[in-house]
Scaffold this motif. Structure first.
Motif, PDB file in Angstrom:
ATOM      1  N   SER A  64       0.830  -1.204   0.000  1.00 22.67           N
ATOM      2  CA  SER A  64       0.000   0.000   0.000  1.00 22.67           C
ATOM      3  C   SER A  64       0.864   1.253   0.000  1.00 22.67           C
ATOM      4  CB  SER A  64      -0.925   0.019   1.217  1.00 22.67           C
ATOM      5  OG  SER A  64      -1.808  -1.075   1.183  1.00 22.67           O
ATOM      6  N   GLN A 114      -7.431   0.574  -0.125  1.00 20.87           N
ATOM      7  CA  GLN A 114      -7.690  -0.580   0.727  1.00 20.87           C
ATOM      8  C   GLN A 114      -8.690  -0.194   1.818  1.00 20.87           C
ATOM      9  OE1 GLN A 114      -4.167  -2.149   2.650  1.00 20.87           O
ATOM     10  NE2 GLN A 114      -5.142  -4.114   3.029  1.00 20.87           N
ATOM     11  N   ASP A 196      -6.065  -1.343  -4.733  1.00 17.72           N
ATOM     12  CA  ASP A 196      -5.480  -1.934  -3.529  1.00 17.72           C
ATOM     13  C   ASP A 196      -6.535  -2.791  -2.839  1.00 17.72           C
ATOM     14  OD1 ASP A 196      -3.928  -2.569  -1.361  1.00 17.72           O
ATOM     15  OD2 ASP A 196      -3.488  -0.502  -0.770  1.00 17.72           O
TER      16      ASP A 196
ATOM     17  N   GLY B 166      -3.151  -2.736   6.606  1.00 18.57           N
ATOM     18  CA  GLY B 166      -4.497  -3.285   6.707  1.00 18.57           C
ATOM     19  C   GLY B 166      -4.542  -4.623   7.436  1.00 18.57           C
TER      20      GLY B 166
HETATM   21 MG    MG Z   1      -2.099  -2.683   2.333  1.00 20.60          MG
END
Ligand code: MG
Ligand code: ATP
Ligand code: ATP
Ligand code: SF4
Ligand code: MG
Lengths: 354, 340
Positions: A64, A114, A196, B166
């Motif tokens: 990312s 994301q 993403d 994430g």
């Molecule tokens: Mg990521």
């Protein structure tokens, strides 16, 4: 066969002329209480018009951040783009002024984030968010923009789109929010799309529908797609080439068939070996790569994967492996950053898989 | 086995005819529209101790809303949720407290579900404070242990959520849910942001805890291979209802409902050679809307095997081991009388 001459990751065995995006030697770091976190440590790759490049890799490996850096969206401070280039249409995205970058974002390069809430404003209706871009970049009237919004929502599989335009993001399910963001990204038909984890919240039927939508845009407009995903099934289905990231670097790159059939980096091999199978047995634990990735706030000596690697030997403790060629197939070179020669380990690997 | 296990015959969780409708007001002043979104529209299932029920289905079909209703984050419009035989609907916050410990949730969105102003240590340790389970040094040690358990570097104790990727955030949510040693965890897409190797670690961890402590899970996921691996039974939802419920083995070996069939045919295969040859069942027809009441089967318009009856009569989910709500594929289906 492994050729031992090394290709420094920074130069341009890969920088082809027809690339629409060309990233070279990107370094990004973050200042934290534990010290400088080197999230991206020298990443180079190219993307050509009309192709799909997948980026896979360990959670936290810098996928990312690499892409946020290109879009000028790394928060500064604590983040900093230490060096590198990202050439797009003859200009370097990394040194461009915010204004110029803003013109390019959305219109020529679109990003599916994301985190849906990076892109969606909780206080604006879905209609406001979808029409903002098209009115700005395509100079559509309010009516036209609204029509376009309805069309886009329908294309990403939101039912009764007219009715749902007035909803706020919190009234949508996780997957619906993700699709609103996809609709936003596609509505100006960008030349480069950075996606993403675009399908994490989507069921497989809608995921297939979205992938077809991307393929259609690609066919019509020659859009290049950078697809970051953990879903190796999606990678197998849509990617032309694959980059594998580990600890802030690309550790392997190949065309998609070669990567799945003949992975050369021990991390890639471990990753493919961790896949749950739709026929897998509940009684057996899933294979996983033991251990943890290195702490990126500490200096890394030798290979970043060495503590977890079943193939390590002395050299891995001291020398930092660079990407070297493992034989080219068709147009795409197959490269891996590993001191071991695993070209003959294939047979063992196949056996271990049984 | 946990000590709280009083009566082995009552399921740990029992959901009966649960409905969650969101009323809405849309349109303009001149053309106002009112209605309800039938997010969850009459579903029933049990989860036994030590069991994992997988829940799959189309995006927007009501999976998250079901989980949120079970822990009272949204109020059910009707129906009943029982934990250990005790109905928790309409319970006061004080009376809910012990249930809040026993039933934990891992939220779908790892970005929005963590308090941005708290450090990771604070986030994972908070439930220990709320339920007075550990304090001071003990609490810190426990938090460090949990971080290690889910593969987070304990050095990151004082970082804030935005300093994580994430997948790292998703694991913070899992560590937090595990902190209070619950009996049941509602996992809403708990591994969707993880690479397959870390995903395997987390799934092995969850299954290991289940073996050792008798934990139960409601496991919502889109990855059907993951669900196949972790779930003992699987429910397939379609537009607020359960279309098919079966043991994982039976469901994957012989899906009955045409929607389940279509879903399984669309699973992407991690093999470029096979992927190129794959044939998936493409559904055509109108995708139904949750704000419309369909008298018949909600899947009818897209269904490749529908008969006339499907458009007018709603099939109920039969009460048997492998059940599908389908007039064509299931033998003894009854007309669903309850739903209006
Ligand atoms: Mg990521
Ligand atoms: N604001 C920040 N401050 C400090 N560290 C950060 C920050 N943002 C990201 N990082 C770190 O940089 C590294 C790379 O993060 P990135 O989000 O790029 O990972 P990723 O490959 O996208 O992972 P995932 O698959 O889990 O999304 C991680 O180790 C993360 O902890
Ligand atoms: N607070 C709310 N207000 C109005 N509608 C809502 C609200 N929350 C959910 N909905 C609606 O209820 C339906 C079901 O949403 P839910 O989040 O339960 O779906 P889901 O099955 O979890 O989907 P996904 O797989 O995309 O996460 C959707 O149509 C959604 O828009
Ligand atoms: S360089 Fe050494 S430690 Fe690193 S992946 Fe290759 S064999 Fe393993
Ligand atoms: Mg959901």
């Amino acid at each position: 066969m492994t050729q031992t001459e090394s290709t420094p990751a920074t130069t341009s065995s890969e920088s082809s002329d027809d690339a629409i995006l060309s990233v070279s030697d990107l370094h990004v770091s973050f200042k934290t209480d534990e010290g400088m976190v080197r999230a991206v440590r020298g990443v180079s790759f190219d993307v050509r018009a009309g192709e799909t490049v997948a980026i896979v890799g360990e959670s936290g490996s810098g996928k990312s951040v690499t892409n946020l850096a290109m879009m000028g969206l790394v928060p500064k401070p604590p983040g900093n783009v230490d060096s590198g280039k990202a050439m797009f249409g003859g200009r370097d995205l990394l040194t461009m002024s915010d204004r110029n970058l803003q013109d390019i974002r959305g219109r020529h390069i679109a990003m599916i984030f994301q985190d849906p809430m990076t892109a969606l404003n909780p206080l604006m209706t879905v209609e406001q968010q979808l029409t903002e871009m098209t009115r700005l970049h395509l100079s559509l009237t309010r009516q036209e923009a609204r029509k376009r919004a309805v069309e886009m929502l329908g294309l990403v599989g939101i039912t009764a789109p007219e009715k749902r335009l007035r909803d706020y993001p919190h009234q949508f399910s996780g997957g619906m929010r993700q699709r609103v963001m996809i609709a936003m990204a596609l509505s100006c038909e960008p030349e480069l799309l950075i996606a993403d984890e675009p399908t994490t919240a989507l069921d497989v039927t809608i995921q297939a529908q979205i992938m077809e939508l991307l393929a259609d845009l690609q066919a019509r407009k020659g859009t290049a797609i950078v697809l970051i995903t953990h879903d190796l099934g999606v990678v197998a289905g849509v990617a032309d080439r694959v980059l594998v990231m580990y600890a802030g670097r690309i550790v392997e790159r190949a065309d998609v068939r070669t990567l799945f059939a003949n992975p050369q980096h021990p991390y890639t091999i471990g990753l493919l070996g961790s896949l749950p199978n739709i026929e897998s047995n509940r009684d057996e634990p899933l294979a996983a790569i033991p251990g943890q990735p290195p702490d990126l706030s500490q200096p890394i000596v030798g290979c970043s994967f060495r503590d977890r690697c079943p193939h390590r030997f002395e050299r891995c403790q001291t020398d930092d492996p660079v990407l070297t060629s493992r034989g080219a197939l068709e147009s795409e070179p197959h490269m891996a950053a590993c001191h071991a020669d695993l070209t003959n380990a294939d047979a063992e690997h196949a056996e271990a898989q049984q | 086995m946990s000590e709280t296990q009083t009566n082995t015959d009552t399921p740990l969780l029992s959901v009966r005819d649960l409905k969650v409708h969101f009323p809405f007001r849309r349109g303009s002043l001149l053309n106002p529209q009112k209605g309800v979104i039938r997010a969850v529209d009459g579903i029933s299932f049990d989860i036994a101790r030590g069991e994992t029920l997988g829940l799959v289905g189309e995006s927007g079909c009501g999976k998250s809303t079901t989980a949120r209703a079970i822990i009272n984050l949204v109020s059910p419009t009707s129906g009943d949720v029982k934990v250990d035989g005790v109905s928790i609907a309409g319970m006061s916050d004080a009376a809910m407290l012990p249930y809040r410990r026993r039933v934990q949730m891992v939220f779908q969105d790892p970005f929005a579900s963590l308090n941005p102003r708290m450090t990771v240590g604070g986030i994972i340790g908070e439930p220990l404070v709320v339920h007075s389970l550990a304090r001071g040094r003990d609490r810190k040690l426990e938090v460090l242990r949990l971080m290690e358990l889910v593969g987070l570097n304990p050095r990151f104790l004082n970082r804030y959520p935005h300093e994580f990727s994430g997948g790292q955030r998703q694991r913070i949510g899992i560590a937090r849910a595990l902190a209070v040693q619950p009996d049941l965890i509602l996992c809403d897409e708990p591994v969707s942001a993880l690479d397959v190797s870390i995903q395997a670690q987390i799934i092995n961890l969850l299954m290991d805890l289940q073996q050792k402590l008798g934990l139960s899970y409601l496991f919502i996921a889109h990855d059907l291979a993951v669900v196949r691996h972790i779930a003992t039974r699987v429910g397939v939802m379609y537009l607020g209802r359960i279309a098919e419920l079966a043991t994982a083995e039976e469901l994957y070996a012989g899906p009955k409902h045409p929607y389940t069939e279509a879903l399984l045919s669309a699973v992407p295969v991690p093999d470029p050679e096979l992927a190129a040859k794959r044939q998936r069942i493409v559904l055509s027809g109108e995708v139904p809307s949750p704000d419309v009441y369909y008298p018949g089967c909600a899947f009818a318009d897209r269904c490749p095997v529908k008969i006339e009856r499907c458009l007018t009569d709603r099939p109920a989910l039969p009460n048997k081991k492998h059940a599908a709500a389908c007039w064509v594929r299931e033998e003894d289906v009854q007309l669903d009388q309850r739903s209006v």
